[in-house]
Design an enzyme around this catalytic site. Structure first.
Site, PDB file in Angstrom:
ATOM      1  CG  HIS A  46      -1.640   1.284   1.431  1.00 55.39           C
ATOM      2  ND1 HIS A  46      -1.227   2.215   2.359  1.00 55.39           N
ATOM      3  CD2 HIS A  46      -2.722   1.822   0.816  1.00 55.39           C
ATOM      4  CE1 HIS A  46      -2.027   3.255   2.330  1.00 55.39           C
ATOM      5  NE2 HIS A  46      -2.934   3.043   1.402  1.00 55.39           N
ATOM      6  CD  GLU A  49      -2.688   2.902  -3.362  1.00 56.71           C
ATOM      7  OE1 GLU A  49      -3.200   4.030  -3.206  1.00 56.71           O
ATOM      8  OE2 GLU A  49      -3.046   1.890  -2.714  1.00 56.71           O
ATOM      9  CD  GLU A 126      -4.763   5.352   3.472  1.00 56.33           C
ATOM     10  OE1 GLU A 126      -5.526   4.680   2.745  1.00 56.33           O
ATOM     11  OE2 GLU A 126      -3.608   5.688   3.122  1.00 56.33           O
TER      12      GLU A 126
END
Length: 417
Positions: A46, A49, A126
């Site tokens: 992640h 990304e 996040e």
């Protein structure tokens, strides 16, 4: 019209021409996700990304953002437990500009140390955001509770200490070992000409792999039963009840989706009607299937007042038992088939959704499944098949219950097998 092309570097391209549209969506799907991370790499898929958008040899992060805005398009990415995807959606006349931009990000991102440090703070925020969203958090806790130490049970975002420890060397090494063309699919859907598309893809995506590819090593997940209660000061208790599931390419997957539709997949489902409409115990309750290349889960989510937790679980378990004992009748099956076909057709009205379907078909089945074939598979589902699937999936001997909220730690032990 569908075509599959394999470039000389073994990268697969699947494309569908939709001449009635004025848009085109291109997605790069890498068959690597959080389940493929080794100890010490949790959250790396992640994090990568994010980092692909933070500058290349020829563009800064700001230039990338301005360029996609100037195209009038949309560019984004997402990471799942099994894939990492980068996509762009633009007007059809911007096809080459979009492909060149995607290629630049995919092959020439720099992962500069100062950008890595900045992005760590973004990802940590996040992670905190999930911690503050009880519906997301209980589902994350439920995956770990149900799958234990299996890699599929880990949070996709990783944990803060692992993220803080990442460096540029980790990112470069991970790309070199996992971003192999043979594990990559480019999916294109929308308005284009075949000759031009093939020429552009060969120009921008024919690079050879520079790292040492690691062969994928995945083991099937095993769903475990039991009860986990995490106390937290909230107004509601958030619940997940987990059971067995099926893999993404399983022969009974359409019957499983029909079963899920009757159980909790819509406002006419048994759980919504029994728990919310008849008893007023919840605002939100639904069920869903999680499907992976080699296994899956069936999950029921609900949020309720602390004093109603046991009653909600009791009603849900009762409905699970009814479905497993009696299956569904012809009227239920007809209704859910129409619902499945309607949802399917409506979901495929955009170039983005068509692009996603092309890639998922290739990754999970190695071939294209047309809309007509899917409709035919839905039509062939029988009540006997749904009953047989219910016998496997709704066996409460492996029921896993996860609760988040202000309830005693032992309050749901009576439901443990």
């Amino acid at each position: 019209m569908y075509r599959k092309i394999v470039l000389d570097n073994r990268l697969r391209i699947v494309a569908e021409l939709l001449p009635t549209l004025k848009s085109v969506t291109i997605g790069i799907w890498v068959n690597v996700g959080s389940r493929d991370e080794r100890p010490g790499e949790e959250g790396l898929s992640h994090f990568l990304e994010h980092m692909f958008f933070k500058g290349t040899r020829s563009r800064t992060a700001t230039q990338i953002s301005r360029e996609i805005d100037a195209l009038g398009g949309e560019m984004n990415a997402f990471t799942t437990r099994e894939t990492t995807t980068f996509y762009v959606k633009v007007l059809d006349q911007q096809l080459e500009a979009a492909l060149e931009l995607l290629s630049d990000l995919f092959y020439r991102s720099r992962f500069e140390p100062k950008e890595v440090e900045k992005e760590k703070q973004v990802v940590l925020e996040e992670i905190r955001m999930v911690q503050d969203d009880p519906e997301d958090l209980v589902q994350e806790l439920h995956m770990k509770h149900t799958l234990g130490s299996h890699p599929l049970g880990r949070p996709i975002l990783g944990q803060a200490p692992r993220i803080q420890a990442l460096g540029r060397k980790d990112l470069v090494s991970y790309v070199g070992s996992h971003y192999d063309p043979e594990r990559t699919v480019i999916a294109v859907a929308g308005n284009f000409t075949w000759k031009r598309l093939e020429s552009l893809l060969a120009r921008y995506f024919s690079a050879s792999h520079k790292g040492v590819a690691v062969k994928p090593s995945r083991r099937p997940p095993e769903v475990r039963g039991g009860v986990l209660v995490k106390r937290k000061s909230l107004e509601q208790v958030h619940l997940c009840l987990g059971l067995q599931g099926l893999s993404a390419g399983h022969k009974d997957r359409y019957a499983a989706h029909a079963l899920n539709g009757v159980l909790g997949g819509s406002v006419s489902s048994r759980l919504f009607q029994e728990v919310r409409e008849k008893r007023g115990l919840v605002y939100s309750i639904y069920s869903f299937l999680s499907t992976y290349s080699d296994g899956g889960m069936t999950t029921v989510y609900a949020g309720t007042r602390p004093k109603e937790v046991e009653r909600v679980v009791e009603v849900v378990c009762r409905e699970l038992k009814k479905l497993r004992t009696n299956g569904i009748d012809a009227k239920d099956l007809a209704r859910v088939k129409n619902q499945m076909k309607g949802s399917l057709m409506l979901s495929l009205e955009s170039s983005h959704s068509r692009m996603s379907k092309l890639a998922k078909d290739e990754l999970t089945q190695g071939s294209h499944v047309s809309l007509e074939q899917m409709i035919g598979e839905i039509d062939r589902v029988t009540t006997d098949q749904v009953y047989r699937v219910a016998q496997t999936l709704l066996d409460q001997r492996c029921l896993a219950i996860t609760a988040l909220g202000p309830i005693p730690a032992n309050s749901l032990q009576a439901f443990a097998s």
